[in-house]
Design a protein around this motif. Structure first.
Motif, short mmCIF file in Angstrom:
data_model
loop_
_atom_site.label_atom_id
_atom_site.label_comp_id
_atom_site.label_asym_id
_atom_site.label_seq_id
_atom_site.Cartn_x
_atom_site.Cartn_y
_atom_site.Cartn_z
N ALA A 40 4.19 -1.55 5.95
CA ALA A 40 4.67 -0.35 5.25
C ALA A 40 6.17 -0.47 4.97
CB ALA A 40 4.39 0.91 6.09
N LEU A 41 6.93 -0.84 6.01
CA LEU A 41 8.38 -0.89 5.85
C LEU A 41 8.79 -2.02 4.91
CD1 LEU A 41 9.60 -0.21 9.52
CD2 LEU A 41 8.90 1.41 7.75
N LEU A 42 8.08 -3.15 5.01
CA LEU A 42 8.42 -4.29 4.17
C LEU A 42 8.00 -4.05 2.72
CD1 LEU A 42 7.38 -7.00 6.75
CD2 LEU A 42 9.71 -6.52 6.00
N SER A 43 6.83 -3.45 2.53
CA SER A 43 6.38 -3.15 1.17
C SER A 43 7.36 -2.20 0.49
CB SER A 43 5.00 -2.49 1.18
OG SER A 43 4.04 -3.40 1.65
N LEU A 44 7.84 -1.23 1.26
CA LEU A 44 8.78 -0.24 0.70
C LEU A 44 9.99 -0.96 0.11
CD1 LEU A 44 9.49 2.85 0.57
CD2 LEU A 44 10.81 2.47 2.65
N ARG A 45 10.52 -1.92 0.83
CA ARG A 45 11.75 -2.59 0.37
C ARG A 45 11.50 -3.69 -0.65
NH1 ARG A 45 14.03 1.55 1.50
NH2 ARG A 45 15.02 1.92 3.52
N HIS A 46 10.31 -4.31 -0.60
CA HIS A 46 10.06 -5.44 -1.50
C HIS A 46 9.24 -5.05 -2.73
CE1 HIS A 46 11.82 -8.52 1.02
NE2 HIS A 46 11.15 -8.06 2.06
N ARG A 47 8.18 -4.26 -2.54
CA ARG A 47 7.29 -3.98 -3.66
C ARG A 47 7.59 -2.65 -4.35
NH1 ARG A 47 5.64 -8.40 -5.32
NH2 ARG A 47 3.93 -9.49 -4.29
N TYR A 48 8.21 -1.74 -3.61
CA TYR A 48 8.43 -0.41 -4.16
C TYR A 48 9.93 -0.14 -4.32
CZ TYR A 48 3.48 0.57 -3.23
OH TYR A 48 2.10 0.54 -3.22
N ALA A 49 10.73 -1.22 -4.28
CA ALA A 49 12.18 -1.05 -4.29
C ALA A 49 12.66 -0.36 -5.57
CB ALA A 49 12.87 -2.40 -4.13
N GLY A 50 11.90 -0.51 -6.66
CA GLY A 50 12.33 0.10 -7.91
C GLY A 50 11.75 1.49 -8.13
N ASP A 51 10.93 1.95 -7.21
CA ASP A 51 10.26 3.24 -7.42
C ASP A 51 11.26 4.38 -7.21
OD1 ASP A 51 7.18 4.46 -7.25
OD2 ASP A 51 8.73 5.71 -6.32
N LEU A 59 7.82 -13.03 0.88
CA LEU A 59 8.55 -13.41 2.10
C LEU A 59 8.59 -14.93 2.20
CD1 LEU A 59 7.03 -10.93 4.67
CD2 LEU A 59 9.28 -10.80 3.62
N ASP A 60 9.64 -15.41 2.80
CA ASP A 60 9.78 -16.85 3.00
C ASP A 60 9.03 -17.23 4.27
OD1 ASP A 60 10.49 -19.42 3.22
OD2 ASP A 60 12.56 -19.04 3.82
N VAL A 61 7.87 -17.87 4.09
CA VAL A 61 7.09 -18.25 5.27
C VAL A 61 7.40 -19.68 5.69
CG1 VAL A 61 5.19 -16.68 4.80
CG2 VAL A 61 5.10 -19.01 3.92
N GLY A 62 8.27 -20.34 4.96
CA GLY A 62 8.53 -21.76 5.16
C GLY A 62 9.06 -22.08 6.54
N LYS A 63 10.12 -21.40 6.95
CA LYS A 63 10.83 -21.80 8.15
C LYS A 63 9.95 -21.69 9.40
CE LYS A 63 14.97 -20.46 10.41
NZ LYS A 63 15.63 -19.19 10.45
N HIS A 64 9.20 -20.63 9.47
CA HIS A 64 8.40 -20.41 10.69
C HIS A 64 6.93 -20.74 10.50
CE1 HIS A 64 11.84 -18.56 12.58
NE2 HIS A 64 12.02 -17.83 11.51
N ASP A 65 6.57 -21.20 9.30
CA ASP A 65 5.19 -21.51 8.99
C ASP A 65 4.27 -20.30 9.11
OD1 ASP A 65 3.96 -23.69 7.88
OD2 ASP A 65 2.81 -24.11 9.70
N GLY A 66 4.84 -19.15 8.85
CA GLY A 66 4.07 -17.92 8.88
C GLY A 66 5.03 -16.76 8.90
N VAL A 67 4.48 -15.55 9.06
CA VAL A 67 5.31 -14.36 9.06
C VAL A 67 5.15 -13.64 10.39
CG1 VAL A 67 5.78 -12.15 7.93
CG2 VAL A 67 5.01 -14.09 6.57
N ASP A 68 6.28 -13.35 11.03
CA ASP A 68 6.29 -12.53 12.23
C ASP A 68 6.62 -11.12 11.76
OD1 ASP A 68 7.30 -11.10 14.45
OD2 ASP A 68 7.70 -12.97 15.51
N LEU A 69 5.59 -10.29 11.70
CA LEU A 69 5.78 -8.97 11.08
C LEU A 69 6.77 -8.10 11.85
CD1 LEU A 69 2.17 -8.09 9.90
CD2 LEU A 69 4.22 -8.26 8.46
N LEU A 70 6.74 -8.18 13.17
CA LEU A 70 7.67 -7.35 13.93
C LEU A 70 9.11 -7.80 13.68
CD1 LEU A 70 7.83 -4.94 15.81
CD2 LEU A 70 7.74 -6.50 17.75
#
Ligand code: ADP
Length: 484
Positions: free
Chosen positions: A155-166, A199-210
């Motif tokens: 929710a928090l990440l979507s707000l800043r990345h996908r809904y930033a222009g809303d 999100l950049d998943v490269g460095k950690h080979d995945g996403v740590d949501l927390l």
């Protein structure tokens, strides 16, 4: 007079609808403390977004709203899911249940047997985006989105990345509460598409949501000042201490309360007798009832334990210490579900010590209440404990806690040998069976001295366990988040 705020909580648990642990107690009680008017000012307008899990028993009079929620496909292609958002009044806030049967009509909240559902990232993305779409559909802005644990990360990440222009959402402030840093919502690279986030998943080979949510939220907190300090160190930071340190004074500790209306030995409907600080005598009847119900031999002090059977909670220390505790004359009652090897170890003990040790491998809200009331001491030997609800409830029920010096346990329990005037329980340091046994021995000495016990119980009951002060702490944090 402070202006009232509109707050949207996004959480994976909320009492009395969906609970595995303290998170559920906190989301409900905090929302109510913020939402109900109090003498200091009007209540805030609080919405709680929660998945509609299987078996959930909803409040009456729910109103549906159909939402088209954008999600991602495996190849990154945009898709939509249709969910039904059911809104109804809870006591002090509005409950908003996100119904999407393929995601939430399942056996358990998070796990398929012993492993996480592989589509957990998608499930909680759907929860978060349903909340954001609901706010847009109502065309009424909220001041703060308050997310709880990694499940609110999307929710928090979507707000800043996908809904930033809303236009409606871009000004919304965010707060993240970490109830337990041990659970990160780790999403391996192969599953990261479920999050539909750039999100950049490269460095950690995945996403740590927390981790990502900690970096993103305007304000971040955990649930006690001591755990907030501890978590800045590699020993307790669960791999997140670097991002927590980086947040500086935007990362704070706010101690949990308990709902003193729902947890009250004077009115608790599950108890055979009621008591308050002015007369504890009826507590003995709740003890007798508890022991009889569970086939425990009534002589000897009764030690109670309730909790998720997880290495975090130190049940293994209790298993190791149990023979000595029984030899000291104690009786033990354990209520908990979780790791199979811990359950098996405890059940073996119960079989070896009939009449002395009872193990209840189930989730049972009523029996939990009877244990808080009927036990003589409440054990919480947690290896780490962000805050802990159990020790607070136990004190409210005049059952002195015996706890490890860790996290919120250290903030709330005062050792009665170290500080006889203020003591409300017993505290030990090392996470060893021997240290636990020594602390119980000290506690049993106090139990044998009526006046001393009464003083310790009175201190525990007199402590302000309510949400009054913590709720003001969250209010202040929201205002900081809004101020930017
Ligand atoms: P955590 O959140 O880490 O699980 P807390 O002490 O903060 O631990 O909160 C645990 C909450 O869950 C308390 O309200 C406790 O009574 C409840 N609880 C845990 N296990 C059970 C169970 N098996 N049956 C009933 N209630 C339980």
């Amino acid at each position: 007079m402070p202006r009232t705020m509109r707050i949207a909580m996004v959480a994976s648990e909320c009492e009395p609808w969906a609970k595995t642990g303290g998170l559920a107690d906190v989301v409900d009680a905090l929302s109510r403390a913020l939402g109900l008017p109090d003498p200091a000012g009007p209540g805030h307008e609080v919405d709680v977004y929660l998945p509609w899990y299987r078996g959930l028993n909803p409040p009456e009079g729910l109103v549906p709203l159909e939402l088209r929620v954008p999600v991602g496909g495996p190849g990154g292609e945009p898709r939509h899911e249709t969910v039904t958002l059911w809104s109804g009044e809870a006591d002090g806030y509005r409950l908003r249940l996100v119904e999407h049967a393929p995601s939430f009509d399942r056996e358990s909240f998070y796990m398929d047997g012993n492993s996480d559902y592989v589509d957990n990232p998608a499930r909680f993305t759907l929860l978060g985006r349903a909340a954001l779409e609901a706010i847009r559909a109502e065309a009424r802005p909220v001041d703060v989105i308050h997310g709880h644990d990694w499940q609110a990360g999307p929710a928090l990440l979507s707000l800043r990345h996908r809904y930033a222009g809303d236009p409606l959402l871009r000004e919304v402030a965010t707060m993240l509460t970490c109830h337990n840093l041990a659970y990160h919502g780790w999403t391996p690279r192969a599953d990261a598409w479920q999050l539909d986030l750039p999100l950049d998943v490269g460095k950690h080979d995945g996403v740590d949501l927390l981790r990502e949510a900690i970096k993103t939220a305007d304000m971040v907190n955990t649930v006690s000042p001591n755990y907030a300090r501890e978590s800045l160190t590699p020993e307790f930071g669960a791999g997140l201490d670097d991002v927590l340190r980086a947040r500086g004074d935007r990362y704070i500790g706010i101690i949990n309360g308990i709902d003193t209306g729902l947890w009250d030995p004077a009115t608790d409907p599950t108890l055979v007798a009621h008591y308050d600080a002015s007369d504890l005598a009826p507590k003995a009847r709740t003890r007798a009832d508890l022991m009889a119900r569970n086939g425990l031999d009534p002589d000897g002090p009764l030690l109670g334990l309730i909790g998720r059977l997880d290495p975090q909670k130190g049940f293994d220390l209790v298993t190791a210490a149990a023979p000595e505790l029984v030899a000291m004359g104690a009786r033990l009652i354990v209520l908990g579900t979780g790791h199979e090897h811990l359950v098996a170890g405890l059940q073996a003990l119960a079989a070896q010590h009939p009449g002395r040790i009872a193990v209840l491998d189930r989730f049972d809200r009523s029996e939990a209440r009877r244990i808080y009331a009927g036990a003589d001491l409440f054990l919480m030997p947690s290896r780490f404990e962000p805050c802990g609800q159990g020790q607070l409830i136990a004190m409210r029920y005049a059952t002195p806690p015996v706890v490890r010096h860790s996290g919120g346990l250290a903030d709330t329990v005062v050792d009665a040998d170290v500080d006889p005037a203020r003591g409300n329980g017993f505290v030990f340091g090392p996470a060893t069976p021997q240290a636990l046994v020594d602390a119980v021995r000290r506690a049993l000495a106090a139990l044998a001295d009526e006046a001393r016990l009464a003083h310790i119980q009175a201190n525990g009951m007199a402590r302000d366990h309510s949400w009054r002060v913590p709720a003001r702490g969250y209010e202040a944090a929201y205002r900081r988040a809004i101020a930017g």
